[in-house]
Design an enzyme around this catalytic site. Sequence first.
Site, PDB file in Angstrom:
ATOM      1  N   ASN A  17      52.706  36.141  17.184  1.00  0.00           N
ATOM      2  CA  ASN A  17      52.226  34.733  16.959  1.00  0.00           C
ATOM      3  C   ASN A  17      53.355  33.589  16.960  1.00  0.00           C
ATOM      4  OD1 ASN A  17      51.930  36.564  14.907  1.00  0.00           O
ATOM      5  ND2 ASN A  17      51.631  34.642  13.644  1.00  0.00           N
TER       6      ASN A  17
ATOM      7  N   CYS B 241      50.154  30.440   9.156  1.00  0.00           N
ATOM      8  CA  CYS B 241      49.989  30.992   7.807  1.00  0.00           C
ATOM      9  C   CYS B 241      51.097  30.658   7.040  1.00  0.00           C
ATOM     10  CB  CYS B 241      49.677  32.587   8.055  1.00  0.00           C
ATOM     11  SG  CYS B 241      48.550  32.990   9.018  1.00  0.00           S
TER      12      CYS B 241
ATOM     13  N   GLN C  22      46.580  37.311  19.972  1.00  0.00           N
ATOM     14  CA  GLN C  22      47.257  36.332  20.638  1.00  0.00           C
ATOM     15  C   GLN C  22      47.424  36.669  22.288  1.00  0.00           C
ATOM     16  OE1 GLN C  22      48.071  33.467  19.852  1.00  0.00           O
ATOM     17  NE2 GLN C  22      47.909  33.768  17.456  1.00  0.00           N
TER      18      GLN C  22
ATOM     19  N   THR D 294      41.540  39.081  10.967  1.00  0.00           N
ATOM     20  CA  THR D 294      42.197  39.613   9.548  1.00  0.00           C
ATOM     21  C   THR D 294      41.444  40.825   9.283  1.00  0.00           C
ATOM     22  OG1 THR D 294      43.019  37.358   8.903  1.00  0.00           O
ATOM     23  CG2 THR D 294      42.262  38.991   7.041  1.00  0.00           C
TER      24      THR D 294
ATOM     25  N   SER E 257      39.897  37.980  17.998  1.00  0.00           N
ATOM     26  CA  SER E 257      39.439  37.138  17.239  1.00  0.00           C
ATOM     27  C   SER E 257      39.054  35.662  18.154  1.00  0.00           C
ATOM     28  CB  SER E 257      40.643  36.423  16.192  1.00  0.00           C
ATOM     29  OG  SER E 257      40.225  35.235  15.452  1.00  0.00           O
TER      30      SER E 257
ATOM     31  N   THR F  16      24.037  41.773   6.919  1.00  0.00           N
ATOM     32  CA  THR F  16      23.087  40.933   7.945  1.00  0.00           C
ATOM     33  C   THR F  16      24.115  40.669   9.109  1.00  0.00           C
ATOM     34  OG1 THR F  16      21.374  40.333   6.270  1.00  0.00           O
ATOM     35  CG2 THR F  16      21.262  39.489   8.419  1.00  0.00           C
TER      36      THR F  16
ATOM     37  N   HIS G 270      38.347  32.319  17.644  1.00  0.00           N
ATOM     38  CA  HIS G 270      38.679  31.196  17.732  1.00  0.00           C
ATOM     39  C   HIS G 270      40.212  31.050  18.188  1.00  0.00           C
ATOM     40  CE1 HIS G 270      41.535  31.029  14.233  1.00  0.00           C
ATOM     41  NE2 HIS G 270      41.194  32.187  13.861  1.00  0.00           N
TER      42      HIS G 270
HETATM   43  C1  LIG Z   1      48.479  37.765  15.609  1.00  0.00           C
HETATM   44  C2  LIG Z   1      47.554  37.422  14.962  1.00  0.00           C
HETATM   45  N1  LIG Z   1      46.643  38.405  14.113  1.00  0.00           N
HETATM   46  C3  LIG Z   1      45.586  38.062  13.180  1.00  0.00           C
HETATM   47  C4  LIG Z   1      45.466  36.898  13.039  1.00  0.00           C
HETATM   48  C5  LIG Z   1      44.253  36.576  11.771  1.00  0.00           C
HETATM   49  O1  LIG Z   1      43.138  36.237  12.485  1.00  0.00           O
HETATM   50  P1  LIG Z   1      41.890  35.307  12.013  1.00  0.00           P
HETATM   51  O2  LIG Z   1      42.372  33.997  11.740  1.00  0.00           O
HETATM   52  O3  LIG Z   1      40.824  35.525  12.741  1.00  0.00           O
HETATM   53  O4  LIG Z   1      41.566  36.059  10.706  1.00  0.00           O
HETATM   54  C6  LIG Z   1      46.047  35.709  13.675  1.00  0.00           C
HETATM   55  C7  LIG Z   1      45.753  34.269  13.181  1.00  0.00           C
HETATM   56  O5  LIG Z   1      46.729  33.574  13.101  1.00  0.00           O
HETATM   57  C8  LIG Z   1      47.142  35.990  14.310  1.00  0.00           C
HETATM   58  O6  LIG Z   1      47.784  35.027  14.960  1.00  0.00           O
END
Ligand SMILES: Cc1ncc(COP(=O)(O)O)c(C=O)c1O
Length: 389
Positions: free
Chosen positions: A162, A333, A191, A83, A209, A247, A211
């Site tokens: 996603n 989301c 993704q 994000t 990202s 930091t 995770h």
């Molecule tokens: C395509 C896509 N972009 C951005 C994000 C946001 O990533 P983060 O959860 O690391 O903020 C997601 C999370 O579901 C995603 O699937």
Amino acid sequence: MLSVKEINERVISMIYLDNSATTKPHPYVVSSYIKVNEQFYGNPSSIHTFGEKASSLFQKAKQQCKELSGMSDSSIIFTSGGTESNNLAIKGTAYSLQHKGKHLITTAIEHPSVLEVFKGLEEEGFEVTYLSVGQSGEISLDDLKAALRKDTILVSIMYVNNEIGSVQPITEAGHIIKSLSNARFHSDAVQAYGKLTTDFNTLDLVTLSAHKFNGLKGSGLLAVRKDLKLTPEIRGGGQQDGIRSGTVNTAGAVSLAKAMRLASEHQPKAYETLLDCQRLLREFFYNREEVKMISTENAAPHILSVTVPKLTGEVVVHALAKKDVFITTSSACSSKTNKKSHVLTACGLSDRDIRGAVRISLGTDQTLNEIKQFIRIWQEVIPPLLKGV
Ligand SMILES: Cc1ncc(COP(=O)(O)O)c(C=O)c1O
């Protein structure tokens, strides 16, 4: 309340098929995070040797991420995740280039961390073209060509969607953008990394990202092609060349580099595993009368979206969850907000198909056995719900 033992047993027996929402952190990633926090917790900005040690770990992680991203002439900005990276890429570019033009291009099916930023910029006087997609969720390169203008300063196109897994023609789009305009090209590749063979060569800015590829939440990066200026989003002490103050998170950076290394080394094998699992799922769903496929055969191997038009996605998700099988409605989301999926709407699906949509998203170490168990549980749980509807 469940005991720790009971919780562990449930975790072992569950079938987790919501990997596009998040993945299980790899134990090596977790241990690298802990080790840095325990032994090298100095502030990299401090001038003493303990700070210098942290600083050198941070610089090494940065170098590794640069190499592993495949953008060797880029600089890496560590962020709190996808994000933040998307916000920085889009606003940072729009503000720094607004003297050259105020036209921006993106697609109708981006993640909210992209779409909402463009909507905000529209309110500030920028003009945005939203490329539409066909039923498969792919943009048309002719539409992109037609949309590019002299005053276009940024194009942002996600690599893999996603919700439905559609893969955009990023390399071809990049060539078109470079030959017809001076616009910068950004991709939200959250993704894609670790699942597909990615090609970032025609991109100026790439969002990742941790995770989403067995790294930790709250850790991500923006790879920025060298010498491209961005207006900072977060101002303060001037860390990370003043582009992202605060930091620096040394442990986050080191563990992100570790997650990237593991994901990129594992990717070719992961791709085959994902294809095998996806094939089994597709064969099963093709023969189910109650199911209609949404994701096309060209979609990424880890995301499969289907709909059960006679039920709602929530009913399907909750029924499977009772058996410790975890999938989701269209995306993590939007699943809690009850909002109609903008992605499925853009693909032209009917309201009924959208209401019944569920997403099954596979992990890179998914087993065929787990998919077989999923199929068995689906057959046990879903048909009774269809009686009398
Ligand atoms: C395509 C896509 N972009 C951005 C994000 C946001 O990533 P983060 O959860 O690391 O903020 C997601 C999370 O579901 C995603 O699937």
